[in-house]
Design a protein around this motif. Structure first.
Motif, PDB file in Angstrom:
ATOM      1  N   LEU A 116      47.842 -17.612 -18.342  1.00 39.60           N
ATOM      2  CA  LEU A 116      48.895 -16.846 -17.682  1.00 39.60           C
ATOM      3  C   LEU A 116      48.719 -16.667 -16.179  1.00 39.60           C
ATOM      4  N   HIS A 117      47.662 -17.232 -15.591  1.00 39.33           N
ATOM      5  CA  HIS A 117      47.328 -16.903 -14.200  1.00 39.33           C
ATOM      6  C   HIS A 117      48.378 -17.323 -13.171  1.00 39.33           C
ATOM      7  N   ASP A 118      49.210 -18.306 -13.479  1.00 37.41           N
ATOM      8  CA  ASP A 118      50.225 -18.758 -12.521  1.00 37.41           C
ATOM      9  C   ASP A 118      51.626 -18.235 -12.826  1.00 37.41           C
ATOM     10  N   ALA A 119      51.780 -17.461 -13.884  1.00 34.22           N
ATOM     11  CA  ALA A 119      53.111 -17.046 -14.338  1.00 34.22           C
ATOM     12  C   ALA A 119      53.881 -16.254 -13.281  1.00 34.22           C
ATOM     13  N   ALA A 120      53.282 -15.162 -12.785  1.00 29.86           N
ATOM     14  CA  ALA A 120      53.979 -14.326 -11.812  1.00 29.86           C
ATOM     15  C   ALA A 120      54.156 -15.037 -10.474  1.00 29.86           C
ATOM     16  N   ARG A 158      44.302  -3.845 -21.393  1.00 30.15           N
ATOM     17  CA  ARG A 158      45.607  -4.194 -20.826  1.00 30.15           C
ATOM     18  C   ARG A 158      45.585  -4.055 -19.297  1.00 30.15           C
ATOM     19  N   GLU A 159      45.011  -2.967 -18.820  1.00 29.17           N
ATOM     20  CA  GLU A 159      44.919  -2.759 -17.371  1.00 29.17           C
ATOM     21  C   GLU A 159      44.025  -3.820 -16.719  1.00 29.17           C
ATOM     22  N   GLU A 160      42.962  -4.190 -17.422  1.00 26.28           N
ATOM     23  CA  GLU A 160      42.061  -5.224 -16.919  1.00 26.28           C
ATOM     24  C   GLU A 160      42.790  -6.562 -16.782  1.00 26.28           C
ATOM     25  N   LEU A 161      43.586  -6.911 -17.789  1.00 28.37           N
ATOM     26  CA  LEU A 161      44.349  -8.161 -17.757  1.00 28.37           C
ATOM     27  C   LEU A 161      45.399  -8.121 -16.667  1.00 28.37           C
ATOM     28  N   LYS A 162      46.115  -7.006 -16.549  1.00 33.38           N
ATOM     29  CA  LYS A 162      47.160  -6.875 -15.533  1.00 33.38           C
ATOM     30  C   LYS A 162      46.579  -6.939 -14.128  1.00 33.38           C
ATOM     31  N   ASN A 163      45.450  -6.288 -13.924  1.00 29.64           N
ATOM     32  CA  ASN A 163      44.813  -6.287 -12.612  1.00 29.64           C
ATOM     33  C   ASN A 163      44.411  -7.699 -12.201  1.00 29.64           C
ATOM     34  N   LEU A 169      45.440 -12.666  -9.007  1.00 28.19           N
ATOM     35  CA  LEU A 169      45.573 -14.122  -9.015  1.00 28.19           C
ATOM     36  C   LEU A 169      46.935 -14.602  -8.519  1.00 28.19           C
ATOM     37  N   ASN A 170      47.837 -13.685  -8.252  1.00 23.57           N
ATOM     38  CA  ASN A 170      49.145 -14.019  -7.674  1.00 23.57           C
ATOM     39  C   ASN A 170      49.003 -14.033  -6.158  1.00 23.57           C
ATOM     40  N   GLN A 171      49.011 -15.216  -5.580  1.00 18.83           N
ATOM     41  CA  GLN A 171      48.776 -15.362  -4.141  1.00 18.83           C
ATOM     42  C   GLN A 171      49.833 -14.650  -3.304  1.00 18.83           C
ATOM     43  N   ALA A 188      39.125 -13.141  -1.026  1.00 16.72           N
ATOM     44  CA  ALA A 188      38.244 -11.981  -0.880  1.00 16.72           C
ATOM     45  C   ALA A 188      38.508 -10.947  -1.969  1.00 16.72           C
ATOM     46  N   ARG A 189      39.787 -10.699  -2.272  1.00 16.27           N
ATOM     47  CA  ARG A 189      40.117  -9.723  -3.311  1.00 16.27           C
ATOM     48  C   ARG A 189      39.679 -10.203  -4.693  1.00 16.27           C
ATOM     49  N   ILE A 190      39.890 -11.486  -4.947  1.00 16.46           N
ATOM     50  CA  ILE A 190      39.481 -12.056  -6.233  1.00 16.46           C
ATOM     51  C   ILE A 190      37.977 -11.935  -6.420  1.00 16.46           C
ATOM     52  N   SER A 191      37.235 -12.102  -5.337  1.00 19.72           N
ATOM     53  CA  SER A 191      35.776 -12.068  -5.424  1.00 19.72           C
ATOM     54  C   SER A 191      35.248 -10.715  -5.873  1.00 19.72           C
ATOM     55  N   GLU A 192      36.089  -9.671  -5.815  1.00 15.35           N
ATOM     56  CA  GLU A 192      35.664  -8.332  -6.199  1.00 15.35           C
ATOM     57  C   GLU A 192      35.988  -7.993  -7.653  1.00 15.35           C
ATOM     58  N   ASN A 193      36.602  -8.954  -8.357  1.00 23.19           N
ATOM     59  CA  ASN A 193      36.978  -8.717  -9.751  1.00 23.19           C
ATOM     60  C   ASN A 193      36.407  -9.842 -10.608  1.00 23.19           C
ATOM     61  N   ARG A 194      35.496  -9.519 -11.502  1.00 26.99           N
ATOM     62  CA  ARG A 194      34.775 -10.548 -12.261  1.00 26.99           C
ATOM     63  C   ARG A 194      35.719 -11.426 -13.098  1.00 26.99           C
ATOM     64  N   LEU A 195      36.693 -10.843 -13.773  1.00 21.69           N
ATOM     65  CA  LEU A 195      37.594 -11.625 -14.614  1.00 21.69           C
ATOM     66  C   LEU A 195      38.439 -12.575 -13.765  1.00 21.69           C
ATOM     67  N   ALA A 196      39.042 -12.063 -12.706  1.00 20.04           N
ATOM     68  CA  ALA A 196      39.856 -12.907 -11.831  1.00 20.04           C
ATOM     69  C   ALA A 196      39.011 -13.990 -11.175  1.00 20.04           C
ATOM     70  N   LEU A 197      37.786 -13.626 -10.777  1.00 16.05           N
ATOM     71  CA  LEU A 197      36.887 -14.582 -10.125  1.00 16.05           C
ATOM     72  C   LEU A 197      36.573 -15.765 -11.038  1.00 16.05           C
ATOM     73  N   LYS A 198      36.211 -15.491 -12.272  1.00 18.94           N
ATOM     74  CA  LYS A 198      35.817 -16.565 -13.185  1.00 18.94           C
ATOM     75  C   LYS A 198      36.998 -17.464 -13.534  1.00 18.94           C
ATOM     76  N   VAL A 199      38.183 -16.884 -13.702  1.00 20.55           N
ATOM     77  CA  VAL A 199      39.361 -17.704 -13.978  1.00 20.55           C
ATOM     78  C   VAL A 199      39.727 -18.527 -12.749  1.00 20.55           C
ATOM     79  N   LYS A 200      39.606 -17.934 -11.558  1.00 21.60           N
ATOM     80  CA  LYS A 200      39.932 -18.673 -10.335  1.00 21.60           C
ATOM     81  C   LYS A 200      38.985 -19.851 -10.148  1.00 21.60           C
ATOM     82  N   MET A 201      37.732 -19.679 -10.506  1.00 16.00           N
ATOM     83  CA  MET A 201      36.791 -20.792 -10.407  1.00 16.00           C
ATOM     84  C   MET A 201      37.205 -21.935 -11.338  1.00 16.00           C
ATOM     85  N   ASN A 202      37.640 -21.589 -12.546  1.00 12.52           N
ATOM     86  CA  ASN A 202      38.119 -22.620 -13.474  1.00 12.52           C
ATOM     87  C   ASN A 202      39.391 -23.278 -12.947  1.00 12.52           C
TER      88      ASN A 202
END
Length: 203
Positions: A62-66, A124-129, A134-136, A147-161
């Motif tokens: 879902l990372h590119d949806a929004a 749910r809040e973790e997924l939404k955040n 991840l919405n540029q 920089a913002r992604i680097s502060e959130n472990r879930l967003a960071l790992k998905v962005k690396m993938n």
């Protein structure tokens, strides 16, 4: 043990991951990557499959949806809820019907998955955040975005993938100088995020 990890990580979260894939496929229908390939098959499916746990897989889908579709993160979460309900209500044996899912999940399709995890408010809040980060379009610059992604472990790992898949030039038959320059930028961003992850693990 591998089987125990699969059962723990996926187990009763399996239908949520599948539902996220269905939402992504619907939202990105007709979209293609820079190489002309189906966007879901060439990118979203691969980013999701690279996720370590169910949250990374869901966000991978879902990372590119929004960012790329005419929906908000709240819309995406509501669509996910609807799809999860549809999947849960279907009888066992018919709830996964997509070829991409059957092939991807063949290692764990022996699990009955009769119980489905209910996404908690905290999850749910973790997924939404993560989806918002991840919405540029929500950042004033690419630098702020990373920089913002680097502060959130879930967003960071998905962005690396995400970056890893986007750096795969085999998806583009005849890459241009612009494509090569973009990949070099992705490499720098990937290294930044990797260093953040390494530092976090060392703490």
């Amino acid at each position: 043990m591998r089987i125990e990890r699969l059962e723990d990580d996926m187990g009763y979260m399996t239908k949520i991951v599948y539902a996220a894939g269905l939402v992504a496929k619907d939202l990105h229908k007709g979209q293609h990557d820079k190489g002309g390939h189906d966007y879901f098959e060439s990118h979203l499916l691969k980013v999701a499959s690279a996720g370590f746990d169910w949250k990374e897989k869901v966000i991978g889908f879902l990372h590119d949806a929004a960012e790329d579709c005419d929906v908000t993160v709240e819309d995406v979460m509501k669509m996910l809820d609807v799809k999860v309900a549809e999947v849960v209500e279907n009888p066992k044996g018919s709830w996964w019907k997509e070829e991409w899912w059957d092939e991807w999940m063949e290692d764990i399709d022996v699990y009955p998955c009769e119980v489905t995890h209910s996404i908690s408010e905290g999850e749910r809040e973790e997924l939404k955040n993560a989806l918002n980060l991840l919405n540029q379009h929500t950042a004033s610059s690419r630098e702020e975005y990373i920089a913002r992604i680097s502060e959130n472990r879930l967003a960071l790992k998905v962005k690396m993938n995400d970056l890893k898949n986007n750096m795969d030039l085999s998806r583009i038959p005849q890459p241009t100088e612009k494509d090569l320059a973009r990949v070099e930028r992705y490499k720098v961003e990937y290294e930044k995020l990797l260093n953040v992850l390494r530092n976090d693990l060392e703490v």
